[in-house]
Design a protein around this motif. Structure first.
Motif, PDB file in Angstrom:
ATOM      1  N   GLU A 314     -86.035  42.323 129.033  1.00 27.07           N
ATOM      2  CA  GLU A 314     -85.567  41.027 128.556  1.00 27.07           C
ATOM      3  C   GLU A 314     -84.047  40.990 128.679  1.00 27.07           C
ATOM      4  O   GLU A 314     -83.393  42.045 128.628  1.00 27.07           O
ATOM      5  CB  GLU A 314     -85.948  40.834 127.078  1.00 27.07           C
ATOM      6  CG  GLU A 314     -87.350  40.336 126.836  1.00 27.07           C
ATOM      7  CD  GLU A 314     -87.583  38.919 127.396  1.00 27.07           C
ATOM      8  OE1 GLU A 314     -86.603  38.200 127.663  1.00 27.07           O
ATOM      9  OE2 GLU A 314     -88.765  38.562 127.566  1.00 27.07           O
ATOM     10  N   ALA A 315     -83.491  39.777 128.813  1.00 29.67           N
ATOM     11  CA  ALA A 315     -82.044  39.637 128.965  1.00 29.67           C
ATOM     12  C   ALA A 315     -81.277  40.377 127.869  1.00 29.67           C
ATOM     13  O   ALA A 315     -80.301  41.082 128.138  1.00 29.67           O
ATOM     14  CB  ALA A 315     -81.667  38.162 128.956  1.00 29.67           C
ATOM     15  N   ALA A 316     -81.776  40.239 126.626  1.00 26.91           N
ATOM     16  CA  ALA A 316     -81.067  40.854 125.507  1.00 26.91           C
ATOM     17  C   ALA A 316     -81.069  42.376 125.617  1.00 26.91           C
ATOM     18  O   ALA A 316     -80.081  43.042 125.276  1.00 26.91           O
ATOM     19  CB  ALA A 316     -81.701  40.416 124.184  1.00 26.91           C
ATOM     20  N   GLU A 317     -82.175  42.928 126.118  1.00 27.63           N
ATOM     21  CA  GLU A 317     -82.248  44.390 126.274  1.00 27.63           C
ATOM     22  C   GLU A 317     -81.260  44.881 127.330  1.00 27.63           C
ATOM     23  O   GLU A 317     -80.553  45.866 127.135  1.00 27.63           O
ATOM     24  CB  GLU A 317     -83.661  44.807 126.717  1.00 27.63           C
ATOM     25  CG  GLU A 317     -84.756  44.543 125.707  1.00 27.63           C
ATOM     26  CD  GLU A 317     -86.112  44.901 126.317  1.00 27.63           C
ATOM     27  OE1 GLU A 317     -86.390  46.095 126.450  1.00 27.63           O
ATOM     28  OE2 GLU A 317     -86.871  43.975 126.668  1.00 27.63           O
ATOM     29  N   CYS A 318     -81.234  44.181 128.480  1.00 28.19           N
ATOM     30  CA  CYS A 318     -80.301  44.535 129.552  1.00 28.19           C
ATOM     31  C   CYS A 318     -78.864  44.457 129.052  1.00 28.19           C
ATOM     32  O   CYS A 318     -78.035  45.297 129.363  1.00 28.19           O
ATOM     33  CB  CYS A 318     -80.418  43.554 130.716  1.00 28.19           C
ATOM     34  SG  CYS A 318     -81.468  44.150 132.019  1.00 28.19           S
ATOM     35  N   LEU A 319     -78.622  43.394 128.298  1.00 29.61           N
ATOM     36  CA  LEU A 319     -77.276  43.178 127.789  1.00 29.61           C
ATOM     37  C   LEU A 319     -76.841  44.333 126.897  1.00 29.61           C
ATOM     38  O   LEU A 319     -75.749  44.894 127.053  1.00 29.61           O
ATOM     39  CB  LEU A 319     -77.276  41.865 127.005  1.00 29.61           C
ATOM     40  CG  LEU A 319     -75.988  41.474 126.350  1.00 29.61           C
ATOM     41  CD1 LEU A 319     -74.927  41.249 127.408  1.00 29.61           C
ATOM     42  CD2 LEU A 319     -76.168  40.199 125.551  1.00 29.61           C
ATOM     43  N   ALA A 320     -77.737  44.709 125.970  1.00 28.45           N
ATOM     44  CA  ALA A 320     -77.397  45.796 125.048  1.00 28.45           C
ATOM     45  C   ALA A 320     -77.224  47.101 125.816  1.00 28.45           C
ATOM     46  O   ALA A 320     -76.271  47.856 125.591  1.00 28.45           O
ATOM     47  CB  ALA A 320     -78.495  45.932 123.996  1.00 28.45           C
ATOM     48  N   CYS A 321     -78.140  47.340 126.752  1.00 31.90           N
ATOM     49  CA  CYS A 321     -78.098  48.581 127.539  1.00 31.90           C
ATOM     50  C   CYS A 321     -76.802  48.661 128.340  1.00 31.90           C
ATOM     51  O   CYS A 321     -76.082  49.656 128.316  1.00 31.90           O
ATOM     52  CB  CYS A 321     -79.332  48.636 128.444  1.00 31.90           C
ATOM     53  SG  CYS A 321     -79.194  49.751 129.831  1.00 31.90           S
ATOM     54  N   LEU A 322     -76.501  47.551 129.035  1.00 30.00           N
ATOM     55  CA  LEU A 322     -75.301  47.560 129.890  1.00 30.00           C
ATOM     56  C   LEU A 322     -74.015  47.673 129.071  1.00 30.00           C
ATOM     57  O   LEU A 322     -73.101  48.407 129.446  1.00 30.00           O
ATOM     58  CB  LEU A 322     -75.246  46.277 130.709  1.00 30.00           C
ATOM     59  CG  LEU A 322     -75.654  46.372 132.172  1.00 30.00           C
ATOM     60  CD1 LEU A 322     -75.452  45.025 132.846  1.00 30.00           C
ATOM     61  CD2 LEU A 322     -74.855  47.438 132.916  1.00 30.00           C
ATOM     62  N   SER A 323     -73.956  46.943 127.939  1.00 23.00           N
ATOM     63  CA  SER A 323     -72.749  47.006 127.099  1.00 23.00           C
ATOM     64  C   SER A 323     -72.505  48.446 126.658  1.00 23.00           C
ATOM     65  O   SER A 323     -71.381  48.950 126.694  1.00 23.00           O
ATOM     66  CB  SER A 323     -72.884  46.152 125.838  1.00 23.00           C
ATOM     67  OG  SER A 323     -73.182  44.848 126.175  1.00 23.00           O
ATOM     68  N   ARG A 324     -73.590  49.083 126.236  1.00 22.79           N
ATOM     69  CA  ARG A 324     -73.491  50.471 125.774  1.00 22.79           C
ATOM     70  C   ARG A 324     -72.995  51.368 126.899  1.00 22.79           C
ATOM     71  O   ARG A 324     -72.087  52.182 126.736  1.00 22.79           O
ATOM     72  CB  ARG A 324     -74.875  50.909 125.284  1.00 22.79           C
ATOM     73  CG  ARG A 324     -74.869  52.097 124.385  1.00 22.79           C
ATOM     74  CD  ARG A 324     -76.267  52.443 123.783  1.00 22.79           C
ATOM     75  NE  ARG A 324     -77.298  51.427 123.850  1.00 22.79           N
ATOM     76  CZ  ARG A 324     -78.292  51.417 124.751  1.00 22.79           C
ATOM     77  NH1 ARG A 324     -78.377  52.343 125.697  1.00 22.79           N
ATOM     78  NH2 ARG A 324     -79.216  50.471 124.719  1.00 22.79           N
ATOM     79  N   ARG A 325     -73.589  51.197 128.072  1.00 19.82           N
ATOM     80  CA  ARG A 325     -73.232  52.058 129.187  1.00 19.82           C
ATOM     81  C   ARG A 325     -71.785  51.847 129.620  1.00 19.82           C
ATOM     82  O   ARG A 325     -71.071  52.793 129.954  1.00 19.82           O
ATOM     83  CB  ARG A 325     -74.185  51.795 130.358  1.00 19.82           C
ATOM     84  CG  ARG A 325     -75.601  52.264 130.044  1.00 19.82           C
ATOM     85  CD  ARG A 325     -76.610  51.788 131.060  1.00 19.82           C
ATOM     86  NE  ARG A 325     -76.402  52.418 132.344  1.00 19.82           N
ATOM     87  CZ  ARG A 325     -77.366  52.754 133.191  1.00 19.82           C
ATOM     88  NH1 ARG A 325     -78.618  52.506 132.882  1.00 19.82           N
ATOM     89  NH2 ARG A 325     -77.097  53.315 134.331  1.00 19.82           N
TER      90      ARG A 325
END
Ligand code: 5AD
Ligand code: FES
Length: 355
Positions: A314-325
């Protein structure tokens, strides 16, 4: 041998070839560090987020490398309605995105009138956001209509800058001359323009890559998309080798040195070719990421190449994952519009005057 990069803005094709070949055969760490430092000068540690909406995978073209080319009978086709596109923007805006990238194949279903209505509606609902289009080759008049409707930016990779190579990747009805003309037209109209190319596409030589740099130097685009070629199983290039991640990073760093103010994404293709590809891209001079806002049920159908990452998230998951990375790689996620640094103020004047 430490290289002096100052001269890159005036190097001949031969000299560019030598530089590319040198780093292909040697450790490019110094090149990446130089590119990272140049990016830092203009954009600090910021990495701009763009919400990507892949709104249709219908395409009238038959590019040999592309999984959604018209002749691929195995592709499961979909198109989003204007309403569904707006819902993606709504979701993206709530998540914090202030740039929406509308990408599709060349799909004639979306007439100029339909496209302009979509653009106008997004700009009226989200006046604080930029709209980027990535929908292929159109007439200058059509590009003018998109711009008048409020589109801010346009992505159109040139793919490869020499005619003979272009002809090996595309059917006869497509020409490099027209593609380049489109890019110059877009610039003249006033779009922030993105060009770019694949690294390691079939038949590509070092001279091709040097010519890509020369073309970018001539065009002076605001954005440059670079990713490794990755084969797609339903294309004639199914059994070709994928582009090298190292060479992609070398080209990305050279583009950063040549166009210090450019916005350069760490592409999904780079993240697909290497699990840490996007982080490596940032360290070689990239400063943009484009997580996907498209509905999850269509994600895997927008398959330009095999094994594309993030198709189940989901967009929110990608967003959280990418921000963290991005943060753990030492960079700062940034959700502002993220315009090209040279035109920020000019933009405010030119657009508020006409609206
Ligand atoms: N591998 C990598 N990139 C690809 N693109 C299209 N097909 C492939 C592939 N097989 C790139 C092209 C296009 C962009 C949207 O995706 O450069 O312009
Ligand atoms: Fe999509 Fe990590 S960026 S899951």
């Amino acid at each position: 041998m430490a290289k002096n990069f100052e001269g890159i803005s005036s190097m001949s094709r031969q000299e560019l070839c030598e530089l590319i070949d040198y780093y292909k055969n040697n450790d490019p760490t110094e090149l990446f560090a130089a590119a990272d430092a140049v990016r830092q000068q203009y954009y600090g540690k910021k990495v701009y987020f763009r919400g990507l909406i892949e709104f249709s995978n219908y395409c009238k073209n038959g590019c040999y490398y592309c999984g959604i080319r018209n002749g691929n009978k195995n592709a499961v086709r979909y198109r989003l309605s204007p309403q569904e596109i707006l819902e993606c923007c709504e979701k993206g805006h709530k998540l914090g995105f202030r740039t929406f990238v509308l990408q599709s194949g060349e799909d004639l279903y979306y007439t100029d009138d339909i496209m302009c209505k979509i653009i106008t509606e997004i700009k009226s609902r989200f006046p604080d956001s930029a709209v980027t289009l990535s929908i292929g080759e159109k007439s200058k008049e059509t590009y003018e209509r998109y711009f008048e409707a409020g589109a801010d930016r346009y992505l159109l990779r040139h793919e490869t800058a020499l005619d003979d190579h272009y002809a090996k990747l595309h059917p006869k009805n497509l020409s490099l001359e027209n593609r380049k003309q489109c890019l110059f037209n877009l610039k003249e109209i006033g779009f922030q323009v993105g060009a770019g190319f694949m690294v390691g596409s079939p038949y590509q030589t070092t001279e091709n890559l040097a010519a890509d740099l020369e073309f970018l130097r001539e065009l002076q685009p605001h954005m440059v998309g670079i990713g490794p070629f990755i084969p797609h199983k339903d294309t004639i290039f199914a059994h070709e080798k994928a582009g090298s991640v190292k060479l992609t990073l070398i080209m990305l760093a050279l583009v950063r040195l040549m166009l210090p103010q450019a916005l350069i994404p760490a592409t999904t293709a780079l993240g697909t070719a290497d699990p840490l590809g996007r982080e490596k891209g940032l360290k070689a001079g990239a400063n943009v990421v484009m997580p996907n806002l498209s509905p999850v049920e269509h994600r895997s159908d927008y398959a330009l190449y095999d094994n594309k990452i993030c198709t189940g998230e989901e967009a929110a998951e990608c967003l959280a994952c990418l921000s963290r990375r991005i943060a753990s790689a030492g960079y700062e996620p940034d959700f502002s519009r993220g315009d090209h640094c040279s035109i920020k103020f000019e933009y405010c004047f030119s657009r508020t005057g006409t609206n």
